[in-house]
Design an enzyme around this catalytic site. Sequence first.
Site, PDB file in Angstrom:
ATOM      1  NE  ARG A  63     -29.732  56.107  50.171  1.00  0.00           N
ATOM      2  CZ  ARG A  63     -30.305  56.883  49.252  1.00  0.00           C
ATOM      3  NH1 ARG A  63     -31.093  56.346  48.334  1.00  0.00           N
ATOM      4  NH2 ARG A  63     -30.096  58.176  49.248  1.00  0.00           N
ATOM      5  CG  HIS A  67     -31.802  57.328  54.601  1.00  0.00           C
ATOM      6  ND1 HIS A  67     -31.895  58.251  53.584  1.00  0.00           N
ATOM      7  CD2 HIS A  67     -30.520  56.901  54.595  1.00  0.00           C
ATOM      8  CE1 HIS A  67     -30.717  58.376  52.985  1.00  0.00           C
ATOM      9  NE2 HIS A  67     -29.867  57.560  53.579  1.00  0.00           N
ATOM     10  N   GLY A  73     -35.465  58.043  65.133  1.00  0.00           N
ATOM     11  CA  GLY A  73     -35.346  56.705  65.680  1.00  0.00           C
ATOM     12  C   GLY A  73     -36.106  55.735  64.797  1.00  0.00           C
ATOM     13  CG  ASP A  75     -40.376  56.912  64.026  1.00  0.00           C
ATOM     14  OD1 ASP A  75     -39.694  56.789  62.978  1.00  0.00           O
ATOM     15  OD2 ASP A  75     -40.834  58.002  64.412  1.00  0.00           O
ATOM     16  CB  SER A  77     -41.050  58.664  60.717  1.00  0.00           C
ATOM     17  OG  SER A  77     -39.640  58.591  60.806  1.00  0.00           O
ATOM     18  CD  GLU A  89     -38.717  60.778  58.591  1.00  0.00           C
ATOM     19  OE1 GLU A  89     -38.043  59.778  58.262  1.00  0.00           O
ATOM     20  OE2 GLU A  89     -39.184  60.919  59.735  1.00  0.00           O
ATOM     21  CG  ASN A  95     -35.141  59.935  52.811  1.00  0.00           C
ATOM     22  OD1 ASN A  95     -34.066  59.348  52.863  1.00  0.00           O
ATOM     23  ND2 ASN A  95     -35.793  60.333  53.895  1.00  0.00           N
ATOM     24  N   PRO A 162     -26.629  62.146  57.392  1.00  0.00           N
ATOM     25  CG  PRO A 162     -25.405  60.572  58.604  1.00  0.00           C
ATOM     26  CD  PRO A 162     -26.809  60.944  58.224  1.00  0.00           C
ATOM     27  CG  HIS A 192     -21.851  53.016  51.543  1.00  0.00           C
ATOM     28  ND1 HIS A 192     -21.136  54.177  51.777  1.00  0.00           N
ATOM     29  CD2 HIS A 192     -23.147  53.332  51.775  1.00  0.00           C
ATOM     30  CE1 HIS A 192     -21.969  55.146  52.128  1.00  0.00           C
ATOM     31  NE2 HIS A 192     -23.191  54.661  52.133  1.00  0.00           N
ATOM     32  CB  THR A 248     -18.786  41.807  45.431  1.00  0.00           C
ATOM     33  OG1 THR A 248     -18.421  42.444  46.671  1.00  0.00           O
ATOM     34  CG2 THR A 248     -17.548  41.160  44.831  1.00  0.00           C
TER      35      THR A 248
END
Length: 323
Positions: A63, A67, A73, A75, A77, A89, A95, A162, A192, A248
Amino acid sequence: MAALPLKNVCTTILAFLALAWLSQAELDAHYYDHSCPQLEKIIKETVLNASKHDPKVPARILRMFFHDCFIRGCDASILLDSTPTSKAEKDGPPNISVRSFYVIDQAKAKLEKECPHIVSCADILTIAARDVVTLSGGPSWEVLKGRKDGRVSKASDTRNLPAPTSNLKQLIQSFASRGLDVKDLVTLSGGHTLGFSHCSSFEARLRNFSLLHDIDPNLDSEFAQNLKKKCPKKPFRAHNAGHFLDSTASVFDNDYYKRLLAGKGLFISDQAIVGDYRTRWIVEAFAKDQNLFFNQFIASMLKLGNLGVLKHGEVRRDCRVVN
């Protein structure tokens, strides 16, 4: 404005294609072969040890990678800490629940001893994301390397991630703005298959869903009642109440897609990709053929890993702060 001669047009197109190829060529699976040959071994061992002590690590690292790449991109961050003058972030609302940054910190510390100032945090996170998939029973692939680390991280940018409440139109637009198509959307949603969600991400489907339905009618009724028991109304709810993303949840497989077809996906965004003809056929194909899902997951992860690759970033000495 006069039209360009055909020869000039062709030359321009060829130059553009050459630049595009060179941009891709900057990433190379063998980028660290000479400068840090123990790179992959060190990261894999770090991820494996962390996962043994905390089974939540694989889902959290995967995840974290998604994110990170979806904002500026790939990077790194998302790894930067907030400062007194700038909220980063990792402290943006979507987050807050991202965890296990310490795994990347540990890998970075080991690599700084082995090959100082060589390996970027962005590459560490990208490799770790591959490793958690493989260690959980999913596919493996050669990670392209050579990313640089960014110097900018803004919590306000996380509003562009999203959301679990997104509908298909919103999801398609979000992915398309990052150069990812519908197949990438359905494939990467398969991430997921790992992990757990707190009630807050799906409780809107369980009560007062619409004027006509108290519960989302797309949810399997027995599954919905089970979720309601696990997610009672506040203040009667346990702090960490929630549900696993599939049956699972520690194994990377295609169970996620099977559950979507049975009406047992947790999020509205999950339901969105099974409820529309543009995406349902892909869900059905992946539910029937796990190898097909695995092969496409590799392709989509490589595509995601190419987003926003920096040419002039830095290699951080500490993943939490800029140099």
